[in-house]
Design a protein around this motif. Structure first.
Motif, short mmCIF file in Angstrom:
data_model
loop_
_atom_site.label_atom_id
_atom_site.label_comp_id
_atom_site.label_asym_id
_atom_site.label_seq_id
_atom_site.Cartn_x
_atom_site.Cartn_y
_atom_site.Cartn_z
N ALA A 267 6.32 106.80 36.04
CA ALA A 267 7.51 106.57 37.22
C ALA A 267 8.53 107.48 36.91
CB ALA A 267 7.73 105.15 37.36
N TYR A 268 8.77 107.83 35.40
CA TYR A 268 10.07 108.53 35.15
C TYR A 268 9.55 109.80 34.68
CZ TYR A 268 7.78 107.67 30.46
OH TYR A 268 7.01 107.70 29.53
N GLN A 269 8.38 110.28 34.99
CA GLN A 269 8.09 111.66 34.55
C GLN A 269 7.95 112.63 35.71
OE1 GLN A 269 4.35 110.56 32.71
NE2 GLN A 269 4.88 111.54 30.70
N VAL A 270 8.33 114.01 35.37
CA VAL A 270 8.36 115.05 36.46
C VAL A 270 7.25 115.91 36.02
CG1 VAL A 270 9.56 116.94 37.37
CG2 VAL A 270 10.69 114.59 37.01
N CYS A 271 6.32 116.29 36.80
CA CYS A 271 5.29 117.49 36.76
C CYS A 271 5.74 118.59 37.10
CB CYS A 271 4.05 117.01 37.60
SG CYS A 271 2.80 118.18 37.57
N GLN A 272 5.94 119.44 36.07
CA GLN A 272 6.70 120.89 36.31
C GLN A 272 5.76 121.63 37.20
OE1 GLN A 272 9.75 121.91 35.46
NE2 GLN A 272 10.00 119.62 34.63
N TYR A 273 4.57 121.57 36.99
CA TYR A 273 3.46 122.31 37.77
C TYR A 273 3.56 122.37 39.35
CZ TYR A 273 -0.98 124.26 39.57
OH TYR A 273 -1.94 125.07 40.28
N TRP A 274 4.09 121.02 39.90
CA TRP A 274 4.35 120.94 41.22
C TRP A 274 5.88 120.77 41.45
CZ3 TRP A 274 0.81 121.90 44.24
CH2 TRP A 274 -0.75 121.56 43.73
N GLY A 276 7.77 122.90 42.24
CA GLY A 276 8.60 123.87 43.28
C GLY A 276 8.11 123.25 44.61
N TYR A 277 7.42 122.29 44.69
CA TYR A 277 7.06 121.47 46.00
C TYR A 277 7.66 120.16 46.12
CZ TYR A 277 3.33 125.25 46.37
OH TYR A 277 2.76 126.28 46.54
N ASN A 278 7.71 119.47 45.12
CA ASN A 278 8.20 118.20 45.28
C ASN A 278 9.82 117.91 44.87
OD1 ASN A 278 8.23 118.06 42.30
ND2 ASN A 278 6.06 116.90 42.03
N GLY A 279 10.22 119.07 44.18
CA GLY A 279 11.75 119.01 43.88
C GLY A 279 11.98 118.12 42.75
N ASN A 280 11.19 118.29 41.97
CA ASN A 280 11.39 117.49 40.53
C ASN A 280 11.64 116.07 40.71
OD1 ASN A 280 11.32 119.78 38.54
ND2 ASN A 280 13.28 120.56 39.54
N ALA A 284 6.19 111.56 41.17
CA ALA A 284 5.81 111.86 42.63
C ALA A 284 4.48 112.82 42.53
CB ALA A 284 6.75 112.55 43.27
N MET A 285 3.71 112.59 43.59
CA MET A 285 2.79 113.36 43.78
C MET A 285 3.31 114.80 44.10
SD MET A 285 1.00 111.99 47.35
CE MET A 285 0.11 113.33 47.67
N ALA A 286 2.51 115.77 44.49
CA ALA A 286 2.75 117.29 44.72
C ALA A 286 3.75 117.27 45.81
CB ALA A 286 1.61 118.27 45.07
N GLY A 781 -1.82 117.12 43.09
CA GLY A 781 -1.08 116.22 42.26
C GLY A 781 -1.43 114.85 42.32
N ALA A 782 -2.44 114.33 42.52
CA ALA A 782 -2.82 112.76 42.88
C ALA A 782 -4.20 112.71 42.90
CB ALA A 782 -2.57 112.39 43.98
N VAL A 783 -4.60 111.56 42.25
CA VAL A 783 -6.10 111.15 41.92
C VAL A 783 -6.68 110.50 43.13
CG1 VAL A 783 -7.60 110.11 40.27
CG2 VAL A 783 -5.56 111.00 39.51
N ALA A 784 -7.80 110.74 43.57
CA ALA A 784 -8.64 109.92 44.52
C ALA A 784 -9.37 108.93 43.96
CB ALA A 784 -9.28 110.88 45.54
N GLY A 785 -8.70 107.78 44.01
CA GLY A 785 -9.58 106.37 43.48
C GLY A 785 -9.79 105.46 44.62
N VAL A 786 -10.87 104.90 44.55
CA VAL A 786 -10.87 103.69 45.83
C VAL A 786 -11.40 102.37 44.44
CG1 VAL A 786 -12.66 102.85 47.41
CG2 VAL A 786 -12.00 105.46 47.17
N TYR A 787 -10.60 101.50 44.81
CA TYR A 787 -10.82 100.18 44.29
C TYR A 787 -11.79 99.30 44.91
CZ TYR A 787 -7.09 101.10 40.82
OH TYR A 787 -6.58 101.42 39.91
#
Length: 804
Positions: A267-274, A276-280, A284-286, A781-787
């Motif tokens: 919850a506290y991490q930023v994905c640098q790869y995305w 440019g899309y998610n505003g740091n 968050a997902m992409a 930037g997200a995992v498609a998982g079905v529970y």
């Protein structure tokens, strides 16, 4: 595994049924003829109609609760792949034939879309583990699953069952049977299943997801013309009307590691790869959306989503099977003519987040107020995924069998034609990626087979069989992508075509000539496939060799060799490749070769005394050209890789007290897939076969007793599975930890044997575990998982009329 026939009838009949179960007299058709289960040298699991009801089996995939080493992979009700001993096919293309053959009576399900269906009015289900290379030769590398219906009766009768449960689940099932005229009988049955969905949508105004809304019917007419001839016509129809069995993914933001595979984002991490899309935005997902309360990997609730739009499945299936049986001299003849039709459209939108409406051709979205709800922020569409299928399948099988002295000979021929037309899209509009895919595939197949059982003495039997098969396939694939990386449609969009009429592509991002290519133009461009690869022919020989030893009438020891194979084919991706080298790699990986599996097995089936029954099997699998589902950029491909597996399976059934049944089973496996190339294009690793835990087990306890003038039963069952990966890529986000699931049931049958009442609870302790996972880190930037479903409960009442 032989599960006991749990009686739900009056005491006298219950005792008789239980005695039959203890002696192993359950009759199966695992070798295309009726035999006692203890006389069949195959690792075989059987569930009777009573066991199917007691385990609340209402869909084909529910079998995993009772069968060792059986699993399934599914992101919706219309896309199911069974997995036996790690043998599966995770490519979710509708044109793919699974390596575990699924049959409804005599009808073979050639598509993963037809492998899952409502289960009702069944006599039993049989699961054959291991390659079935002779009598079940069609793509049965991993084994076969047979669902065998109740047949017409000569006396009028039937039943009506109603179930109500959590999430407003309502299931109505019933059957009628009886004579129509002299020698003519019929049976008609059906099921209706509807509920509100188990995945809570937290976005205001959005209905829950994971909801059932389908119905099915089956009609069987049998004509017993004479002692030497009978005919049976079976008609099947199933329909899902806007069923909300799509987009059922839990929110799981992820970021790529050094090998390009997804890891969960805290919850506290930023994905640098995305960034440019998610505003740091942290966690968050992409697209920039984050919601820890519904993100299981961040401590949130597993059975919730915030998606918008209208995800759904429309599916219509029709099937007809004509079975003719007759005697001609010493030969018993069987002819099976089958036709199937499937129409399906699957649509995913708004998988995880509140989204702005998707508009084809729109290349820019700015987060802002949601339409109709200005207090809620909507984000750019993360992904749009759909699949359309129009399929027709025709098959004809002819078998002959005869007893020749001490030998039982079976031989025959099989032919099949599959014609399919398909559409697909896997788009991520937020980053201007919007492809369209259209393809078709035709399969013409035939096979000849023979199997001989030679009884040398009362103790020894030798079995040998061969099957020659031949497939001819024709595929045609066209894909286009609207954007070239900017925010407006490209003047000349990317296109590619693979077919017998030619190969071509156009790359608008290219800056160095040639930017387009057509086969035969004289430019090599690194592409090694040719138009001939779009119309390949495959053939092979599968085999069975077995020695059976019976030291006593209640014990069987067998040693066997079985070779199974699955035909080659095409990987027709639902998206287009990233531009550049990935285009060449995608072309070259569209065709894949047949896979072959050699199984060396030894087994024991024994009744130690009337209270104890045990089954053991040890196997060694040697794969050749295992069809491994991998990825190249935005496209999915099947690559032929080395693989293998070995394991031990055991199950034990005990009747220590009158009315008490204890059944346990377990399996140990050690598998591998070599030369797995990770998304970085450099790292090569060895992973396990998909969904192949080192240890897995099942347990069931049932106690029946007299109560208030009737018969009551208490039952509890449990499933345990060790950790595993959902794909051979085995990204960190595709790894599932060990889990166990428990279920309970209380039933009562009053005196008279006309009414059955039951109360059940499934997933008693509310375990959160996934039945599907796909690493979508590189896409959104997200995992498609079905529970799987959380704790559910229900009550069931059945009324019987006529003889039981």
């Amino acid at each position: 595994m032989t599960l006991p026939a749990h009686a739900q009838a009056e005491p006298a009949r219950a005792a008789q049924q239980q005695a039959g179960a203890v002696t192993g007299d359950i009759v199966v058709t695992a070798q295309r003829r009726e035999q006692k289960v203890r006389d069949v040298g195959i690792a075989l699991s059987v569930l009777s109609s009573k066991e199917l009801r007691a385990l609340n089996v209402t869909n084909a995939t529910d079998l995993v609760r009772a069968v060792p080493n059986l699993k399934f992979n599914a992101y919706g009700s219309s896309q199911v792949v069974f997995n036996i001993r790690g043998v599966s096919q995770n490519d979710y293309g509708d044109q793919q034939e699974p390596p575990v053959a699924v049959y409804q009576d005599d009808s073979y399900a050639s598509s993963i879309t037809t492998a899952s269906f409502p289960v009702f009015d069944l006599n039993r289900a049989e699961v054959l583990r291991g390659p079935q290379g002779t009598l079940f030769g069609r793509n049965a590398t991993g084994g076969a699953v047979q669902f065998l219906s109740n047949q017409p009766g000569k006396a009028f009768g039937g039943y009506l069952t109603g179930t109500y449960g959590r999430f407003n689940q309502t299931i109505i099932e019933g059957a009628l049977t009886g004579p129509i005229a002299e020698g003519l009988t019929a049976r008609i049955s059906g099921q209706y299943d509807r509920d509100d969905g188990y995945i809570k949508d937290v976005t205001p105004g959005q209905p829950n997801r994971g909801a059932d809304n389908h119905w099915a019917m089956r009609g069987i007419v049998q004509w017993d013309a004479s002692p030497d001839f009978k005919a049976r016509l079976t008609l099947r129809y199933a329909e899902a009307d806007h069923e909300r069995q799509a987009g059922m993914y839990a929110l799981a933001p992820s970021c790529a590691n050094a090998q390009g595979q997804g890891v969960y984002l805290a919850a506290y991490q930023v994905c640098q790869y995305w960034s440019g899309y998610n505003g740091n935005r942290p966690g968050a997902m992409a697209t920039g959306y984050a919601n820890p309360s519904i993100t299981p990997s961040q401590g949130g609730y597993a059975w919730a989503t915030a998606g918008t739009g209208d995800p759904y499945v429309d599916r219509k299936q029709f099937g007809s099977t004509l079975r003719l049986e007759g005697n001609l001299g010493i030969f018993s003849l069987v002819s099976i003519s089958d036709y199937q039709h499937l129409s399906k459209f699957y649509s995913e939108v708004g998988d995880y987040q509140p989204e702005l409406p998707y508009v084809y051709g729109q290349g820019s979205y700015t987060p802002g107020p949601c339409p109709g709800n200005s207090n809620l922020t909507c984000y750019a569409p993360g992904s749009v995924f759909n699949q359309g299928t129009h399929l027709n399948q025709y098959s004809q099988e002819v078998r002959a069998s005869a007893t020749l002295g001490h030998q039982f000979l079976t031989f025959g021929a099989f032919g099949m034609v599959i014609k399919g037309k398909y559409t697909a899209k896997y788009a991520t509009p937020f980053d201007d990626y919007d492809p369209n895919v259209v393809f078709s595939q035709r399969t013409d197949s035939f096979a000849f087979f023979a199997q001989d059982e030679w009884k040398i003495s009362d103790q020894f039997k030798i079995i040998g069989g061969l099957r020659y098969w031949h497939d001819h396939k024709v595929g045609d694939y066209s894909a286009s992508e609207l954007f070239d990386g900017g925010s407006t449609p490209a003047a000349m969009p990317f296109t590619m075509h693979f077919g017998s009429s030619g190969l071509s592509y156009n790359d608008p991002s290219c800056t160095t000539s040639p930017c387009s290519w057509t086969y035969g133009s004289g430019v090599a461009s690194g592409i090694t496939v040719t138009p001939a690869d779009a119309r390949p022919s495959y053939s092979g020989v599968t085999a069975r060799a077995e020695i059976d030893y019976k030291p006593g009438k209640d014990t069987l020891i067998y040693v066997s060799y079985n070779r199974g194979s699955k035909s080659g084919g095409f990987t027709f991706s639902t998206g287009t490749p990233t531009l550049g080298q990935s285009v060449i790699d995608t072309f070259n990986n569209i065709p894949y070769k047949p896979e072959t599996l050699d199984d060396y097995e030894i087994g024991l089936k024994a009744k130690i005394n009337r209270m104890v029954e045990i089954n053991l099997a040890a196997f060694y699998y040697a794969y050749h050209n295992y069809q491994a589902y991998t990825q190249v950029g935005y496209t999915q491909v099947v690559r032929n890789l080395p693989a293998g597996n070995r394991g031990v399976e055991a199950d034990l059934t005990l009747h220590p007290l009158r009315g008490l049944t204890v059944q346990t089973s377990g399996s140990l496996q050690q598998s591998h897939v070599d030369n797995v190339l990770l998304p970085d294009g450099v790292t090569i690793v060895r992973h396990d076969l998909p969904q192949t835990p080192t240890f897995a087990g099942n347990a069931l306890m049932r106690y029946e007793f007299d109560l208030a003038g009737g018969r009551a039963a208490l039952q509890a069952d449990s499933l345990y599975t060790g950790g595993f990966c959902f794909t051979v890529m085995c990204a960190p986000v595709e790894q599932e930890a060990a889990y166990h699931v428990e279920n309970a049931r209380i039933s009562f049958t009053p005196a008279g044997d006309r009414v059955d009442l039951a109360l059940f609870v499934n997933n008693l302790f509310n375990r959160a575990y996934r039945v599907y996972a796909f690493d979508g880190t590189a896409y959104e930037g997200a995992v498609a998982g079905v529970y799987a479903k959380p704790r559910t409960w229900g009550v069931t009442a059945t009324v019987h009329f006529g003889p039981r």
